[in-house]
Design a protein around this motif. Structure first.
Motif, short mmCIF file in Angstrom:
data_model
loop_
_atom_site.label_atom_id
_atom_site.label_comp_id
_atom_site.label_asym_id
_atom_site.label_seq_id
_atom_site.Cartn_x
_atom_site.Cartn_y
_atom_site.Cartn_z
N GLN A 182 40.31 21.80 32.74
CA GLN A 182 39.71 22.97 33.40
C GLN A 182 40.79 23.95 33.88
OE1 GLN A 182 36.45 24.07 34.00
NE2 GLN A 182 36.01 22.58 32.37
N VAL A 183 41.87 23.42 34.40
CA VAL A 183 42.97 24.29 34.83
C VAL A 183 43.48 25.12 33.65
CG1 VAL A 183 45.37 24.32 35.62
CG2 VAL A 183 43.69 22.86 36.77
N GLU A 184 43.68 24.46 32.54
CA GLU A 184 44.17 25.18 31.35
C GLU A 184 43.16 26.22 30.88
OE1 GLU A 184 47.12 24.96 30.24
OE2 GLU A 184 47.90 22.92 30.36
N LEU A 185 41.86 25.89 30.91
CA LEU A 185 40.84 26.86 30.50
C LEU A 185 40.79 28.05 31.44
CD1 LEU A 185 37.93 24.52 29.36
CD2 LEU A 185 39.11 26.21 27.94
N HIS A 186 40.89 27.79 32.74
CA HIS A 186 40.87 28.90 33.70
C HIS A 186 42.07 29.82 33.47
CE1 HIS A 186 37.68 27.86 36.86
NE2 HIS A 186 37.51 27.01 35.87
N LEU A 187 43.21 29.24 33.16
CA LEU A 187 44.39 30.06 32.85
C LEU A 187 44.17 30.86 31.55
CD1 LEU A 187 47.15 27.45 33.74
CD2 LEU A 187 46.62 29.53 35.02
N ASP A 188 43.58 30.20 30.55
CA ASP A 188 43.29 30.89 29.29
C ASP A 188 42.37 32.09 29.51
OD1 ASP A 188 44.79 29.06 27.85
OD2 ASP A 188 43.06 27.86 27.22
N TYR A 189 41.31 31.88 30.29
CA TYR A 189 40.35 32.96 30.48
C TYR A 189 40.90 34.04 31.40
CZ TYR A 189 36.52 30.99 27.80
OH TYR A 189 35.73 30.56 26.76
N TYR A 190 41.77 33.68 32.31
CA TYR A 190 42.44 34.70 33.12
C TYR A 190 43.24 35.62 32.21
CZ TYR A 190 44.55 36.64 37.37
OH TYR A 190 44.92 37.48 38.40
N ALA A 191 43.95 35.01 31.25
CA ALA A 191 44.73 35.81 30.30
C ALA A 191 43.82 36.72 29.46
CB ALA A 191 45.54 34.89 29.39
N ARG A 192 42.66 36.22 29.08
CA ARG A 192 41.73 37.02 28.29
C ARG A 192 41.19 38.20 29.10
NH1 ARG A 192 37.49 33.15 25.24
NH2 ARG A 192 36.78 35.24 24.53
N LEU A 193 40.94 38.00 30.39
CA LEU A 193 40.46 39.10 31.24
C LEU A 193 41.55 40.15 31.44
CD1 LEU A 193 38.48 36.97 33.83
CD2 LEU A 193 37.51 38.49 32.10
N LEU A 194 42.79 39.71 31.56
CA LEU A 194 43.90 40.66 31.62
C LEU A 194 43.93 41.51 30.36
CD1 LEU A 194 46.77 38.36 32.96
CD2 LEU A 194 45.72 40.25 34.22
N GLN A 195 43.76 40.85 29.22
CA GLN A 195 43.82 41.55 27.94
C GLN A 195 42.65 42.51 27.79
OE1 GLN A 195 43.65 39.01 24.46
NE2 GLN A 195 44.91 40.43 23.28
N GLN A 196 41.45 42.10 28.20
CA GLN A 196 40.28 42.98 28.13
C GLN A 196 40.54 44.32 28.80
OE1 GLN A 196 36.53 41.80 29.74
NE2 GLN A 196 36.38 39.93 28.50
#
Length: 425
Positions: A182-196
């Motif tokens: 879950q930690v890794e997924l939250h970091l992944d999605y944080y990166a995706r929101l930055l990119q958006q």
């Protein structure tokens, strides 16, 4: 489930850390003021400005119905609230850290795929917060990188294993890290929101939500959170040691090194999290001027500048004191703090000797090679350096003399250095 009031929770889980810090300082004696013959020298304590809970568009405290606490301000946030952070930075010549929550920046509802990150879980719908204000705020952030550092805080601040949240996103109340996947997924999605939103690269600094964090591995994980986020490029964590699990393992009192990541004791903020537009009066007690976003804002966003001006007036004197200086950015902050704590300073006649034997235990990523030495003298001085480079020196005139700031740079492999004081003709 009865929600726990946010301030009460922090007080309920706090430990007494003054004793812990004192017990774990590794005989580091940097930053001492060694006065004599009208001359004093010190490696000053740096102060970093860190602002939590930036990123919400709704200011509502939704905790009573299992939504996040958000900021508690009784209005929606607007781009002018981001500009307030920039204006604070410009007014002080520094780069404040904005610890940012990103769920309400989700333009494509990708968080439906990460149900632990929001209160709506698989039914996440952020359409109400998608509008021109996103681009306006993003442009403020992108255009003011010298005075705005986007810092990782979280996606939704809390953690939803079901319809009820638990505190907090990255760790449980006891500091145990959330499941690694879950930690890794939250970091992944944080990166995706930055990119958006084209908000720039992944942050290099981190403030744990609700100040829940474990130093080193915790009972639920053989890998520390610091080790995981270090692989994303993060080199610095800011959090109170009073709520940090395993704080007794900290090596250097004010800071510790966890998997190469500098973890700094934030201490106590000057205001509670939901105080709007406070006027600070108390002295900062440690290396962080921590606050939450509402502390910098006005109930009327058109008057934010009034609150910012009060903070600028309050913080400016810390730059002109012998004992402190305002960190221009988080990289300088880490390096200056390492030298303040661990570089030995001894006054001997008309010079000071610098001892780098203790700071050798600090990774160079954190300690760097440059730091500032302040010197106060009743008369004008010149400086002669041995085994160290003087990158620059400047001074301000005081009522009874002069206060110098010398930017020094270590020479590799030199474990000691000397700065000689010469009275200017």
């Amino acid at each position: 489930m009865n929600p726990i009031k946010r301030r009460g929770f922090i007080k309920q889980t706090a430990r007494i850390t003054a004793g812990l810090a004192a017990a774990n300082v590794m005989a580091c004696k940097g930053g001492q003021n060694m006065a004599g013959d009208g001359i004093a020298a010190m490696i000053p304590l740096p102060i970093q400005i860190v602002i939590d809970d930036v990123g919400w568009w709704s200011g509502e405290d939704g905790s009573a119905r299992q939504e996040p606490y958000r900021t508690g301000i009784k209005r929606n946030h607007v781009p002018a609230d981001y500009q307030a952070i920039v204006d604070l930075g410009k007014g002080l010549g520094v780069r404040p850290q904005a610890a940012t929550i990103l769920c309400e920046w989700d333009r494509e509802n990708i968080l439906r795929q990460l149900p632990t990150s929001t209160w709506m879980r698989e039914k996440w719908d952020n359409r109400k917060w998608v509008g021109p204000w996103l681009e306006e705020a993003a442009d403020i952030i992108r255009s003011n990188q010298r005075h705005y550092e986007l810092t990782l805080h979280g996606i939704g601040h809390e953690y939803w294993a079901d319809s009820n949240f638990t505190r907090a996103e990255w760790a449980e109340r006891n500091g145990n890290m959330r499941p690694r996947d879950q930690v890794e997924l939250h970091l992944d999605y944080y990166a995706r929101l930055l990119q958006q939103n084209q908000l720039g690269p992944f942050p290099r600094s981190f403030v744990p939500t609700a100040f829940l964090h474990g130093f080193g591995p915790t009972p639920t994980s053989s890998t520390s959170l610091a080790e995981i986020i270090s692989k994303r490029g993060i080199s610095y964590i800011n959090t109170p040691f009073s709520t940090m699990a395993n704080a007794e393992a900290v090596q250097f009192g004010l800071f510790g090194i966890d998997s190469g990541v500098m973890t700094v004791d934030r201490g106590e903020d000057l205001f509670d999290w939901d105080i709007i537009g406070g006027t600070p009066e108390a002295m900062i007690s440690g290396p962080t001027c921590g606050m939450h976003w509402p502390n910098l804002l006005h109930a009327d966003p058109a008057r934010n500048s009034e609150i910012v001006a009060g903070w600028v007036k309050y913080l400016s004197p810390y730059n002109s004191r012998m004992e402190t200086l305002l960190a221009p950015d988080s990289t300088f902050f880490q390096q200056q703090l390492a030298h303040h704590v661990c570089t030995g300073l001894a006054r001997k006649g008309r010079y000071v000797e610098l001892d780098f034997s203790k700071i050798s235990a600090v990774p160079e990523q954190a300690a760097g090679r440059q730091f500032i030495l302040k010197v106060r003298s009743a008369s004008r001085l010149q400086f002669k350096a041995r085994n160290i480079n003087v990158v620059s020196d400047s001074f301000i005139a005081e009522n009874e003399g002069f206060l110098y700031a010398l930017t020094l740079e270590r020479i590799p492999d030199k474990m000691a250095a000397r700065i000689e004081f010469i009275t200017a003709g």
